[in-house]
Design a protein around this motif. Structure first.
Motif, PDB file in Angstrom:
ATOM      1  N   ASP A   1      -3.859   0.691  -2.007  1.00 23.69           N
ATOM      2  CA  ASP A   1      -2.502   0.942  -1.509  1.00 23.69           C
ATOM      3  C   ASP A   1      -1.474   0.278  -2.463  1.00 23.69           C
ATOM      4  O   ASP A   1      -1.761  -0.820  -2.701  1.00 23.69           O
ATOM      5  N   GLU A   2      -0.091   1.063  -2.538  1.00 25.24           N
ATOM      6  CA  GLU A   2       0.800   0.528  -3.282  1.00 25.24           C
ATOM      7  C   GLU A   2       1.927   0.630  -2.534  1.00 25.24           C
ATOM      8  O   GLU A   2       2.406   1.305  -1.849  1.00 25.24           O
ATOM      9  N   TYR A   3       2.666  -0.696  -2.651  1.00 25.27           N
ATOM     10  CA  TYR A   3       3.950  -0.952  -1.922  1.00 25.27           C
ATOM     11  C   TYR A   3       5.009  -1.101  -2.913  1.00 25.27           C
ATOM     12  O   TYR A   3       4.753  -1.994  -3.961  1.00 25.27           O
ATOM     13  N   LEU A   4       5.961  -0.337  -3.120  1.00 21.20           N
ATOM     14  CA  LEU A   4       7.251  -0.354  -3.849  1.00 21.20           C
ATOM     15  C   LEU A   4       8.215  -1.337  -3.465  1.00 21.20           C
ATOM     16  O   LEU A   4       8.707  -0.722  -2.335  1.00 21.20           O
ATOM     17  N   PHE A   5       8.584  -2.544  -4.169  1.00 22.11           N
ATOM     18  CA  PHE A   5       9.628  -3.160  -3.818  1.00 22.11           C
ATOM     19  C   PHE A   5      10.732  -3.177  -4.653  1.00 22.11           C
ATOM     20  O   PHE A   5      10.387  -3.174  -5.821  1.00 22.11           O
ATOM     21  N   VAL A   6      11.747  -3.769  -4.070  1.00 27.90           N
ATOM     22  CA  VAL A   6      12.946  -4.237  -5.225  1.00 27.90           C
ATOM     23  C   VAL A   6      13.431  -5.514  -4.771  1.00 27.90           C
ATOM     24  O   VAL A   6      13.518  -6.059  -3.519  1.00 27.90           O
ATOM     25  N   ALA A   7      13.682  -6.491  -5.827  1.00 30.87           N
ATOM     26  CA  ALA A   7      14.275  -7.776  -5.822  1.00 30.87           C
ATOM     27  C   ALA A   7      14.981  -8.195  -6.865  1.00 30.87           C
ATOM     28  O   ALA A   7      14.325  -8.207  -7.966  1.00 30.87           O
ATOM     29  N   GLY A   8      16.175  -8.543  -6.621  1.00 30.08           N
ATOM     30  CA  GLY A   8      17.030  -9.219  -7.921  1.00 30.08           C
ATOM     31  C   GLY A   8      17.042  -8.093  -9.133  1.00 30.08           C
ATOM     32  O   GLY A   8      16.899  -8.458 -10.074  1.00 30.08           O
TER      33      GLY A   8
ATOM     34  N   ALA B   1       5.868   3.307   0.375  1.00 31.17           N
ATOM     35  CA  ALA B   1       4.440   2.941   0.256  1.00 31.17           C
ATOM     36  C   ALA B   1       3.642   4.030   0.000  1.00 31.17           C
ATOM     37  O   ALA B   1       4.143   5.270   0.710  1.00 31.17           O
ATOM     38  N   VAL B   2       2.510   4.099  -0.886  1.00 36.04           N
ATOM     39  CA  VAL B   2       1.624   5.077  -1.348  1.00 36.04           C
ATOM     40  C   VAL B   2       0.368   4.747  -1.010  1.00 36.04           C
ATOM     41  O   VAL B   2      -0.002   3.833  -1.561  1.00 36.04           O
ATOM     42  N   ARG B   3      -0.435   5.501  -0.443  1.00 30.11           N
ATOM     43  CA  ARG B   3      -1.976   5.462  -0.552  1.00 30.11           C
ATOM     44  C   ARG B   3      -2.533   6.231  -1.703  1.00 30.11           C
ATOM     45  O   ARG B   3      -2.492   7.296  -1.472  1.00 30.11           O
ATOM     46  N   GLU B   4      -3.200   5.596  -2.648  1.00 28.99           N
ATOM     47  CA  GLU B   4      -4.040   6.067  -3.625  1.00 28.99           C
ATOM     48  C   GLU B   4      -5.529   6.198  -3.335  1.00 28.99           C
ATOM     49  O   GLU B   4      -5.743   5.212  -2.432  1.00 28.99           O
ATOM     50  N   PRO B   5      -6.196   6.681  -3.986  1.00 30.61           N
ATOM     51  CA  PRO B   5      -7.696   6.825  -3.846  1.00 30.61           C
ATOM     52  C   PRO B   5      -8.332   5.685  -3.720  1.00 30.61           C
ATOM     53  O   PRO B   5      -9.198   4.831  -3.012  1.00 30.61           O
ATOM     54  N   ALA B   6      -7.974   4.718  -4.692  1.00 32.08           N
ATOM     55  CA  ALA B   6      -8.477   3.345  -5.054  1.00 32.08           C
ATOM     56  C   ALA B   6      -7.740   2.120  -4.473  1.00 32.08           C
ATOM     57  O   ALA B   6      -8.115   0.868  -4.449  1.00 32.08           O
TER      58      ALA B   6
END
Length: 882
Positions: A480-487, A473-478
């Motif tokens: 929040d981004e959560y990186l997931f993997v599925a399938g 997970a990363v917080r950007e200025p504009a």
């Protein structure tokens, strides 16, 4: 109890009764008995001694008849009717004789047929009537089932189905006329009257517009019902259907879907693209009301640049552009060939003739008259970013709205939005949205999905839920981004920060590796219809859209890192003593590797341009390194010295080693200075000996190189320049004289009678004669003049500053004087002579070959004149005395 008589009687009863039924029960058996020999086979297999198998055999016979009678879809129903509980042979033997015999009825309480004995005439009549009613019902059901499976034979019937019925893969067989097909592609458009449809066929058809065909296949759902063809039968050929003059409103409303139409517009772009390996011309036309795309096969050379801004008329099948939900996003005209393209009016100014516009002024040519009408839509708010984006969903339809609206709008409320329709990134968009929140809850349940489905784009802009594993997970200025993997798919869940908010809420922390259920709106990277998977993201509304369903596995990266760290720490403690024991060994190996690397560098320099002193310097550095920094230097036999020699030798112990060649010749001495307190070691002598060998190899290699270089430039017998060296210098003098516009001379010399000297005295005396003759001639030349032996008894001299033939002749006179006195060679007195030819650059030639040829020719002229001036017995010009 059954016997053989019944088997024979039943067979006799079944066959004659195939067209004229007697009883209700007999009707079922007789109707299809002639078509199904399995019934009689079952009867013949009956064993009268096994009475327990009676019910099973009669059940199989009746099931086979009834299953075939009502069709495959009603088999289950027929078998239930065919379960016989009690059979009597005497009843079935009489089944084909009289109407008053026992009949088959439906037992209401048990749900299966039963055979009863005659109890009263009234009961028999009721049974007979009920049996006939049942037979009629089954007959009607059979006819209805067959009618249901009958193929559709007209396009109007297919159009009336709707997608829900078309999705049942109904059979079709209808005539039509081809309006578009390109070999190598599967797209086929056909038309019958004013009805038209799209057909997917095989790419190997040989169809052209106007062909009359019979299409056999099945229906399927799409934007509208379409056909998957199993077979295409060609019935003939004729003219294509008359085209309809279409305007943009008809096209964008799909009123002429799949029909052959003619449109006019201005070409905005024209390019050649590849469509499933087929080169296709792709045009974009500006019509009154909007733009449409058109594509046609590239069947010949077309000047696409000349089409730009031209008014054209094209005729083809009306198709469309769709997103991955099969929502229409544009108009596409499928043009069969370039013959269906007609230029009405060329552009007044060709694109190549346009003036250059500065990049920051390109809007000066912007002129759009947008008559797009405002539309109103309604749906449930599933995503809202004030002042930016809103997503509405109604059923399986979703719509992205761009807006500057910043007032409150609650997710989950029913809202109406007005705005202007547009297409962005291949997806329908409502721009300039004005939002009216009705404040009426109308919740939309998220659609459970998986990564493969979302990557197909089936749920673009839909509210979905998906289970995945968090990577980071990363917080950007504009956002929040959560990186997931599925399938096997990577995607992000994005939470936008509210605008005008100085400090957003702390980021929702989730341990990496956790299983999370994400709820949000699916946003795809490319919404245009395609079979290729695409990247997607999930737009979440708040941190509540992330639900941790399971914590990270104990076997995660962090725990494994800790475990590996602890294991490594233990190994370090356990192996510390072993490491200390091997430290010296490893250090020694490293030192040897470094020494070997330095030695290899010297060996590489042997055949390079590195100077000898530099290589000797590197050899002394090797000794210094091996002796732990001791000073080391080398003194060569020619008094050259390199290395590091201490200024004072007090308190130093000197170690020396002679440098000898392979033949034992002294080449120099290498020395090292060590502290006086150190004891002599074998490593000292080894280091100096190895360095001495390298230095000796370098010296001998350099001598060999110099000798080879000398041999390539000079004649070994006379020590004069050879032909190769002369040609190099002659070429250089030609270039220099051309640039300086100067002159130079060339003298060609041939020793007269040299062959007679070799024949008379032998080659040894001949070689001595050549050496003395060249020595005499060389003494008559200046240091700047170049003399070379061309081969045998031929020589050449380059005179650098000769301005005329007279200057060259003066040199020739001196050279001729070299042969005035005889040559005394080992007691032999030889009177020699030579012939000379001269050439002046650029008078006698301005190239190397022309100068040599001119001098050579002049030499032969001189030789001929010498011979004619002498007696016949002395034509050689050489005298021998002892």
């Amino acid at each position: 109890m059954l016997d053989t008589a019944w088997v024979e009687a039943s067979v006799e009863t079944i066959r004659p009764a195939s067209k004229k039924p007697t009883l209700a029960g007999g009707f079922f058996v007789a109707h299809l008995a002639s078509k199904h020999t399995r019934i009689t086979d079952l009867a013949r297999r009956y064993d009268p001694k096994r009475e327990s198998g009676t019910n099973r055999y009669f059940s199989e016979i009746q099931s086979a008849v009834l299953a075939s009678f009502v069709g495959a879809k009603n088999v289950h129903f027929s078998i239930k009717l065919a379960q016989i509980s009690t059979w009597r042979l005497s009843d079935w033997c009489r089944a084909g004789t009289r109407l008053s015999d026992p009949i088959v009825v439906v037992n209401a309480s048990q749900g299966f047929p039963a055979v009863h004995e005659r109890r009263s005439a009234t009961m028999m009549k009721l049974h007979c009537i009920f049996g006939r009613i049942l037979s009629a019902v089954l007959l009607v059901a059979t006819l209805a089932a067959r009618a249901e499976n009958a193929p559709l034979t007209t396009l109007s019937a297919i159009h009336s189905l709707g997608n829900e019925r078309a999705a049942q893969f109904l059979p079709v067989s209808f005539p039509a006329v081809v309006t578009y097909y390109v070999r190598g592609n599967v797209d086929l458009f056909v038309q019958d009257g004013s009805s038209a449809i799209y057909v997917e066929t095989t790419p190997d058809q040989t169809l052209v517009p106007g062909d009359r065909i019979q299409v056999i296949g099945t229906t399927r759902a799409s934007f509208r019902p379409e056909i998957k063809a199993d077979r295409i039968l060609l019935k003939g050929h004729g003219a294509p259907p008359a085209s309809v003059n279409a305007d943009f409103r008809q096209l964008i409303r799909a009123e002429l879907d799949c029909q052959r139409a003619t449109v006019r517009g201005y070409v905005r772009s024209a390019n050649v693209v590849s469509d499933v390996g087929i080169s296709t011309i792709y045009l974009q036309l500006q019509m009154l009301g909007g733009t449409v795309d058109a594509q046609m096969p590239e069947t010949g050379p077309i000047d696409l640049k000349s089409l730009l801004d031209a008014e054209v008329q094209i005729t083809g099948a009306v198709a469309g552009r769709f997103d991955r939900k099969m929502q229409m996003t544009g108009v596409l005209i499928e043009v069969p060939s370039a013959l269906d393209l007609k230029v009405i009016r060329r552009a007044p100014l060709a694109p190549k003739d346009l003036p250059i516009t500065p990049m920051n002024q390109i809007l000066s040519g912007f002129d759009v008259q947008n008559n797009t009408r405002r539309v109103k839509v309604s749906g449930t708010i599933t995503y809202y970013q004030p002042g930016s984006t809103l997503v509405l969903q109604s059923g399986d339809k979703s719509l992205l709205v761009t807006t500057q609206f910043e007032q409150r709008a609650r997710i989950g409320d029913l809202a109406t939005v007005t705005g202007f329709p547009d297409v962005q990134n291949g997806s329908l968009v409502l721009t300039g949205g004005a939002i009216d929140d009705t404040n009426s809850p109308s919740l939309v349940a998220p659609v459970p999905s998986n990564a493969d489905v979302l990557a197909r784009g089936d749920h673009a802009l839909d509210l979905v839920s998906i289970d995945a594993k968090l990577l980071t997970a990363v917080r950007e200025p504009a956002q929040d981004e959560y990186l997931f993997v599925a399938g096997g798919h990577l995607f992000k869940a994005i939470l936008q920060h509210p605008q005008h908010l100085v400090a957003p809420k702390p980021m929702f922390e989730i341990p990496p590796g956790s299983a999370v259920r994400i709820v949000g709106v699916c946003r795809v990277s490319k919404a245009e219809q395609s079979q290729e998977p695409i990247a997607f993201d999930i737009l979440i509304r708040s941190a509540e859209d992330l639900t941790v369903t399971a914590g990270p596995s104990p076997l995660n990266v962090r725990n494994l890192t800790y475990a590996v760290g602890a294991l490594l720490a233990g190994l370090l403690v356990i192996g510390s003593f072993a490491w200390r024991a091997e430290r010296r060994g490893r250090s020694q190996i490293a030192r040897q590797a470094h020494v070997e690397q330095m030695r290899s560098r010297i060996l590489e320099h042997l055949n390079g341009s590195t100077s000898l002193l530099d290589m000797v310097e590197e050899a002394t550095e090797i000794v210094s390194f091996r002796l732990n920094g001791a000073a080391c230097w080398c003194e060569l036999a020619d008094d050259r010295q390199c290395g590091t020699r201490p200024a004072h030798s007090a308190n130093l112990r000197l170690v020396q080693h002679q440098i000898l060649s392979r033949s034992g010749l002294h080449l120099g001495t290498i020395s090292a200075a060590l502290h006086a307190r150190t004891k002599p070691r074998k490593a000292e002598n080894d280091a100096l000996s190895a360095a001495a060998g390298l230095i000796a190899l370098a010296i001998e290699n350099r001598r060999l190189y110099s000798d080879l270089q000398h041999r390539s430039q000079f004649d070994l017998l006379t020590e004069l320049h050879n032909r190769f060296s002369l040609e190099e210098r002659l070429s250089a003098m030609i270039e220099t004289s051309k640039s300086a516009k100067s002159k130079f001379g060339l003298i060609y010399i041939d020793l007269d009678g040299f062959k007679l000297i070799n024949d008379h005295y032998g080659h040894h005396i001949g070689d001595r004669y050549l050496q003395q003759a060249t020595r005499r001639m060389k003494h008559q030349l200046r240091p700047s003049d170049v003399m070379a032996r061309l081969g045998g008894d031929e020589f050449a001299v380059l005179i650098g500053d000769a301005a005329s033939h007279q200057d060259i002749r003066s040199v020739v006179d001196r050279l001729e004087g070299c042969f005035s006195n005889p040559f005394q060679i080992e007691g032999n007195l030889i009177m020699g002579a030579a012939s000379f030819g001269v050439a002046l650059f650029p008078v006698d030639g301005n190239t190397q070959d022309s100068l040599l040829n001119s001098a050579d020719a002049a030499m032969y002229v001189a030789k001929h004149q010498r011979r004619t001036g002498q007696s016949d017995h002395d034509d050689a010009g050489v005298e021998f005395t002892r």
